[in-house]
Structure formats: structure tokens, C-alpha cells
Design a protein around this motif. Sequence first.
Motif, short mmCIF file in Angstrom:
data_model
loop_
_atom_site.label_atom_id
_atom_site.label_comp_id
_atom_site.label_asym_id
_atom_site.label_seq_id
_atom_site.Cartn_x
_atom_site.Cartn_y
_atom_site.Cartn_z
N PHE A 377 0.85 -1.19 0.00
CA PHE A 377 0.00 0.00 0.00
C PHE A 377 0.89 1.24 0.00
CE2 PHE A 377 0.48 -0.66 4.57
CZ PHE A 377 0.62 0.62 5.09
N ALA A 378 0.34 2.28 -0.59
CA ALA A 378 1.10 3.53 -0.70
C ALA A 378 0.43 4.61 0.16
CB ALA A 378 1.16 3.99 -2.15
N VAL A 379 1.27 5.47 0.69
CA VAL A 379 0.79 6.64 1.44
C VAL A 379 1.29 7.89 0.72
CG1 VAL A 379 0.81 7.89 3.62
CG2 VAL A 379 0.83 5.37 3.62
N GLU A 380 0.36 8.68 0.25
CA GLU A 380 0.70 9.99 -0.33
C GLU A 380 0.11 11.05 0.61
OE1 GLU A 380 -0.03 10.72 -4.42
OE2 GLU A 380 0.14 8.61 -4.97
N ILE A 381 0.96 11.90 1.10
CA ILE A 381 0.51 12.87 2.11
C ILE A 381 1.12 14.23 1.85
CG2 ILE A 381 2.36 12.33 3.76
CD1 ILE A 381 0.23 12.65 5.99
N ASN A 382 0.34 15.25 2.12
CA ASN A 382 0.81 16.64 2.07
C ASN A 382 0.49 17.26 3.43
OD1 ASN A 382 1.43 19.28 1.58
ND2 ASN A 382 0.00 19.57 -0.11
N ALA A 383 1.51 17.31 4.30
CA ALA A 383 1.33 17.78 5.68
C ALA A 383 2.05 19.11 5.88
CB ALA A 383 1.84 16.74 6.66
N SER A 384 1.62 19.84 6.87
CA SER A 384 2.25 21.13 7.17
C SER A 384 2.54 21.21 8.67
CB SER A 384 1.32 22.28 6.76
OG SER A 384 0.10 22.21 7.47
N TYR A 385 3.49 22.09 9.03
CA TYR A 385 3.81 22.31 10.43
C TYR A 385 4.45 23.69 10.56
CZ TYR A 385 8.85 21.67 9.75
OH TYR A 385 10.16 21.82 9.36
N SER A 386 4.61 24.14 11.78
CA SER A 386 5.21 25.45 12.04
C SER A 386 6.71 25.28 12.20
CB SER A 386 4.62 26.08 13.30
OG SER A 386 3.25 26.37 13.11
N ALA A 387 7.45 25.92 11.32
CA ALA A 387 8.91 25.75 11.31
C ALA A 387 9.58 26.73 12.25
CB ALA A 387 9.44 25.91 9.88
N ILE A 388 9.22 26.63 13.52
CA ILE A 388 9.89 27.49 14.50
C ILE A 388 11.20 26.84 14.91
CG2 ILE A 388 7.69 28.38 15.31
CD1 ILE A 388 7.94 26.60 17.73
N THR A 389 11.99 27.59 15.65
CA THR A 389 13.32 27.11 16.03
C THR A 389 13.23 25.76 16.73
OG1 THR A 389 14.09 29.38 16.31
CG2 THR A 389 15.38 27.65 17.37
N GLY A 390 13.97 24.77 16.20
CA GLY A 390 14.06 23.45 16.83
C GLY A 390 12.91 22.52 16.52
N ASN A 391 11.93 22.96 15.75
CA ASN A 391 10.78 22.11 15.47
C ASN A 391 11.02 21.30 14.20
OD1 ASN A 391 8.28 21.03 15.97
ND2 ASN A 391 7.17 22.64 14.88
N THR A 392 10.59 20.05 14.21
CA THR A 392 10.73 19.18 13.05
C THR A 392 9.41 18.45 12.81
OG1 THR A 392 11.55 17.37 14.43
CG2 THR A 392 13.19 18.83 13.41
N LEU A 393 9.26 17.90 11.61
CA LEU A 393 8.06 17.15 11.25
C LEU A 393 8.44 15.70 11.04
CD1 LEU A 393 5.02 17.31 10.51
CD2 LEU A 393 5.74 17.53 8.13
N ASN A 394 7.66 14.80 11.64
CA ASN A 394 7.90 13.37 11.50
C ASN A 394 6.58 12.70 11.13
OD1 ASN A 394 9.30 10.89 11.68
ND2 ASN A 394 8.45 10.57 13.73
N ILE A 395 6.58 11.89 10.04
CA ILE A 395 5.37 11.21 9.58
C ILE A 395 5.65 9.72 9.57
CG2 ILE A 395 3.66 11.01 7.74
CD1 ILE A 395 4.55 13.75 6.75
N THR A 396 4.75 8.97 10.21
CA THR A 396 4.88 7.50 10.23
C THR A 396 3.55 6.87 9.87
OG1 THR A 396 4.32 7.37 12.57
CG2 THR A 396 6.66 7.58 12.01
N ALA A 397 3.62 5.59 9.51
CA ALA A 397 2.41 4.82 9.22
C ALA A 397 2.55 3.44 9.85
CB ALA A 397 2.16 4.71 7.73
N ARG A 398 1.50 2.99 10.49
CA ARG A 398 1.43 1.63 11.04
C ARG A 398 0.16 0.97 10.51
NH1 ARG A 398 1.55 2.02 17.27
NH2 ARG A 398 0.17 3.81 16.87
N TYR A 399 0.19 -0.34 10.45
CA TYR A 399 -0.99 -1.03 9.94
C TYR A 399 -1.20 -2.32 10.69
CZ TYR A 399 2.28 -3.99 7.32
OH TYR A 399 3.28 -4.86 6.96
N LYS A 400 -2.44 -2.84 10.57
CA LYS A 400 -2.81 -4.12 11.16
C LYS A 400 -4.02 -4.65 10.42
CE LYS A 400 -6.02 -2.37 14.69
NZ LYS A 400 -7.19 -3.09 14.17
N LYS A 401 -4.21 -5.96 10.54
CA LYS A 401 -5.46 -6.51 10.03
C LYS A 401 -6.60 -5.97 10.89
CE LYS A 401 -3.45 -10.84 8.31
NZ LYS A 401 -3.43 -12.33 8.43
N GLN A 402 -7.74 -5.76 10.29
CA GLN A 402 -8.85 -5.19 11.03
C GLN A 402 -9.30 -6.09 12.17
OE1 GLN A 402 -12.80 -4.24 9.07
NE2 GLN A 402 -11.96 -2.15 9.28
N SER A 403 -9.02 -7.33 12.05
CA SER A 403 -9.41 -8.28 13.09
C SER A 403 -8.42 -8.30 14.25
CB SER A 403 -9.52 -9.70 12.50
OG SER A 403 -8.28 -10.10 11.93
#
Length: 761
Positions: A377-403
Amino acid sequence: MGKNSYKAQLNYYDSKWGWKSEGTASQGQWDGTGVRTGVLYFPGLAALKGKIINSVKLTATTGQTGYGTATTKTVYIYNSASQGGIKTSLNAGHRTGNALGSCKAPMWDNTKTFDVAFMAASIAAGYDTYCIYNGSSYTDYLKWTAVTLEVDWQEPATQPSLSAATVEMGKSVTINTPAVNSAYRHTLRYAFGSASGTIATGIASSVSWTPPVSLANQIPSATAGSGTIYCDTYSGSTLLGTKSVSITLTVPGSVVPSAGTLSAALAEDTSGTGLYVKGMGKAKLTLSGASGAYGSSITSYTITGGGWSATNGALTTGTLASAGNITFTATVTDSRGRKASTTRTISVIDYTKPGVAVCDVYRCDADGNRKKAGTYFAVEINASYSAITGNTLNITARYKKQSESSYGTAANVTNNGKTVIGGGNIGASTTYDVLVTVADKYNSLSIPRTLSTKSVLQSFKRSAGAAIGKVAELANWLDVAWNTRVRGNLQVDGTISSADQHRIKWQTIPDGADLNDDAYRMPGYYRSTSGQNNILNAPPWVQGAFEMVVTGIADGTYCTQTVKDYRDHNRYVRTQINWQTPWIWTSWTWYLTPSDLNGYAKLKSPNNLMYFGNEFTFASPQLSGDAWFNYRTASGNLDGNIGTYYFGNGKGNLASIKASGIYADTLGWKTLWSGKLTSGSITITGAKKYAAVLVSGHPGSEAYRTHICLPTGDIDGQMVTNMVYMYFVTTYSGDDCTITLKSNPSNGNIDYVWGIVQWKE
């Protein structure tokens, strides 16, 4: 200054014989033919012109007196018509104007000294020649053979004057010194508070003086003060005297306190940046160095800005909720009431939580190409954040069977790109839950997505499960992946659940529900749609659909339940009267609105007043006639109708009530005071804890009893009956009421005050 003696040259004028030159001064009639006017000329006396005359003594020797029984003769002294000699013309009547004064001369030859202070003004004016005259009869005849004046005098001190009575410190004023003698000189001094000094010396006629601003130190708590300017008059080195004039000095408007320095520092920095960041920190403003001016002191401080304020020298804001510049102003007030301000501006950096514009999760092949049955599966994302001093953006994905109950290991996802996950292990016949997490240093956002199975028209599961539009996965379920519309009837024998289930505003009260349950005691709205209402203790006449409203004070100690019957829209009310378990309620009664009370409702008992908690309600078991309070006097006699009064319900609304015959104590109304007030005032403790007070008394000593019912508040009242009246006013301090008799012309009295409907403890 000194004491001088002046010997008079004497003469007289006879109206028949003219001037004589005997060296005597005579007055009155001697031989019955002529009237004599004596003239007294004092050589050198004119030199005292302009001097201050302290006293004048006249010593005269009597040479001869006329006949008669009087032991003394009255001598009237006049200013002479002409000055400077003893043989000058006299005007008609042989004297000048009205007499300056008189003295009593002895009848026989004698020398006597008289106090002739009435001559002082004439001497100071430069007169040196005077007349004596009394022409009433020959018995007033008198002859003086020697006359001496002794004059006590002093040089006049100069009275100073100002070009302006009020002068601003630091600006000039002219001090005038109009001396009576051009040879005089002056020394000018000032006194203001405890300060004093010499303005100038050797001044002839005037001088300009600028009061120093430093004199403001003498009036640290005022903007103006009164002082005195003294003028010492000298003749050479001799001090002739001192006179003064008052002066008002004002503090210039430029004399204001110093506001000092307003500094700003970061407080509670949850961003860790050391900067002002929106939503992650506070600012602490501190004022230092404020001081008064010229003796004043700082009496108050305020710091305001950004919607915050403090009344001392420090302000800590709440969390900074807005980005941009915030200007804080510190204002100080000194003991003169003068103000000064200083400002400080801080810049708040904008910060917003991470956001997502696009987050697309779909099945794909190893290269990221969309595949309905893909095992990646593919994840296409366009995310935003505030680029203040020392701030970073981290994007992760986890998955599981629905059961499954838990997600697997997180995989990093690239922002503004495509990330392929799954390693070819995503089963095409299994539904997966995908959780995409977008996080910065401070906040995170979780985005749940579902990877459905591969798309099929219809699918069946061996364990009796079926699906439409997807692969069947759930046993004993028909799993539909498409939007569904039912064209015919739909019968559901079980329950229906929805994601919006808990957003329903109205709560159904099941038949037989106990209204003592906590669920129905809390404030809110409840509606029953059952066909038969069997709620415990509900009004027995309410059938079918109804709505219940619960109100109460903030801590839920008391509450009131109101039921509306949807058949006839009538409402009924009851109030909880204790907070222990089990609760105790008043009986259900018909709830009356103010419009109901205007001519349609009748209150039959005090139980119809719901007054517990923070409100009370006027209610009646029936709709008929007027709204009445039946009251009796202390003696039990009915007194008839006394008009319509307005009672508040504790929340600002009013209801009119017509009062008649009440025996107050039997209704449970509290006797707050009893006695006999005929003048002055009484204080009723706790009066404002009641909805109203009932004042009872006799406007006149023989008048019938009268009652006046007043809502608690500063209201004036007047008792009137049988053409007599009594006027009083009520004032409140806290919960206590003071009743003051203002007028009691018929000797009436107030003898009872009752409290009606206690609504607060």
C-alpha cells in the motif's frame, strides 16, 4: 516713627463782630447776639501727612465758660474750611462739614486732656487747622486759652501687590511695592510650606520673581498650594514695618512621575525555544524604577496589554494565544494624581498544530502503481507544520489486520511524496486498518484509513458470512461496502447503532423510569415518546408524550423539574427540598408564567411558592380568578385587598401578585422584626435573603392597619389609610435592610416586618 507735641495758635470768629485776635478760641453765644467759632492752628502738624497715626491726645485749658446749670460743656471739633492759619475764612455756618467728634470740657477754669482718636484720619490726610463750634445756646459758651496736641505716629509700611494671584512655578510674577515715600526701599521674602527665602533687596517700586519648580517638594500630594510674600519697608537702614500678600503656586503640568522601565521575560516556556510562541508560553512584565517628581510618591500601578491587566508592578499573562505584536502599557499614578506611562512590545511567533491537506492510502504494487488487489500500500501525504526554532516534522504509518487489536511497527513516510509500505504481505482478501501519524515536537495528528479487500461484486464466507462490493470477512454478517438505499420497507427486530448515536440531543426516558435517578437530576432536557407515562411521582394527569426540563444551581445541590404535556402544552413544576438521599420533593403544581398571574391564576397556599435553591416559581393548582396572597394581621383580622405587587423570581423576571388577608406566621413567613417604630430607623438583619419584605403598621394612631409589600432593594414606601400617611425609605447594606421613617405626621408606627420567600442561605 515717634511721639510729637504741637501747640496751637488760637483765634475765634464772632458772627456779629468778625475776627478777634485774643489768642483764645471760643465757641457758642456770649451776649446773645453773635455766635463764635474757635480756630485752632497747629504749626508743623501737616508734616505727618501720610504717616500712620496710632493715637491723638488733646490738652486744653479752659479760660471761661458761659452760664447755665450744666457742669460740662460739649465741644464739637471740625476740620477748618481753610488750612494753615488762625485767621482764615470760614464757610457759612462758621464751620466745615460735620463734626469729626466731640469732647466734654469742664465748666470752670481747668486743664484737661482728651482722647481725640477721631482726629487721626484728618492728621494723616495733612490737616493742621481745626474749628470748635457749638451754637445751640449761650449755655454752650466755652473759651480755651491754651491747646496742645500730642500725636503718636509711625512711618507707613508698603503693602505689596501681585500682577497675578495664582502663578505656575517656573513662570514669573511681578511684585509691586508702591511706597508712600520714594526714598523708601524694600526687601521681599517668601514662605511656602517649610521653604522660605529672600526674593530681592533694595527694591524701590517693583520686581519680577520666578518661583522655582523645586517648591513643588512642599506639596507632594497636591497640584497647588498657598504661600506668602512679605515686604519689609526701610527708610535707610531703619525697618518701618512689614506687610504681606498671599500667593497661590501651581505645579507645572510637565511635573509628572517617572514611569520607570517595563521589562518583559518569557515565563513557562513549554516550547523550549526561549521565544514567545503562540500557545506555548506566557510573558512576565515587570516595572522597575518608577518614582515621583518633586516630592510626590507613587500611589498606584497598572499594567495592561493583550487583554490582561494587573494593579501592581508585575503582570504574568495567561498562555499567549495570538501571534504578532502585543504592546503592554505600564501606568503609574503619583500622590498628586499625575500619571506617566511606558510601553513594551513583544513579538509572538505563530505556531499551529500539524495539519494535513491530503492523505491518500491505497493498495499498489511494489513500484507504487495503484492495484485493487495489490499486496503493498502507498501513502501519499501533504502535511504542514510550524517551522519554528528546533521544530521538526515526522510522519509515520502503522498497519494491522482489522481483526487484530494492535498495530505493527511504524514506518517512516515522506512528506509531499509517495511511500510504499507492506513488503508484498498485504493480503488482497483482508481488510487492513492503517494509522498515519503526523507529529512535530509538540503535537501529533493521527489519521485512520482503511484498506479494503480487493473489489468483487459478491463474496461468501464458509462460516455463513457474505459481502457485497468486497471480500467477505465477517461470520454471520452481511458486509456491504457500497452506499445502500432501501426502496421498500425495512424491519429491524434488533437494535440500530450509529457513529452519531451519542450526539442525539434529546434523551428518551423509558416507561417506569425513576426521576430520582442521577441521570434525571442533572441540568438538561429530556423528552419521552412513550405512549403511556409511568414515571415515578410524575403528575398523574400527564399522559403520552412529554418533555422534562431540569434546572439547578451550579453545584447541583438543589434542582427543579418542569414537565410539559404535549397534548395541551401545560407545564407542571416541583422542587427538591433537601440534598440527602432519598430526595424529598414538593408536590407537582401548575406552573404559572407572569402572564398567567395577570388575572388568571390563584395561589391557594404557601406551598405553591417554590423557593429552594437559587430560584422560586409561582404556581397554582388551578386557573381561575386573580392571583392572591391571603394574609392576616398579627391580630388575625382580615384587612382586604391591598393591590398588586411584583416579586422577582431570583433571575430577573417579575410576576405580579395581588395581596389580601395574611396571617404571616401561619404561612411560614419569617418574622424579621417586631416592636413600635415611631421615628428614626431600625435595621433588619438578613432581609435581602428574602424575595420581598412585608412592612406592617398603622399610619396614624387611630388608623386601620396597613401593609406594604416591597421586593428587596432600595425602595421608598408610603402607608396610607383613612386620610393619614406615613413615609419611609429602605436602604440595604449587604443582606441587611435599614428602614428609616422620614415623615410621620399622624403619630403612626411600624410594628412588624416579615420576610417573604427565603431564597438564599
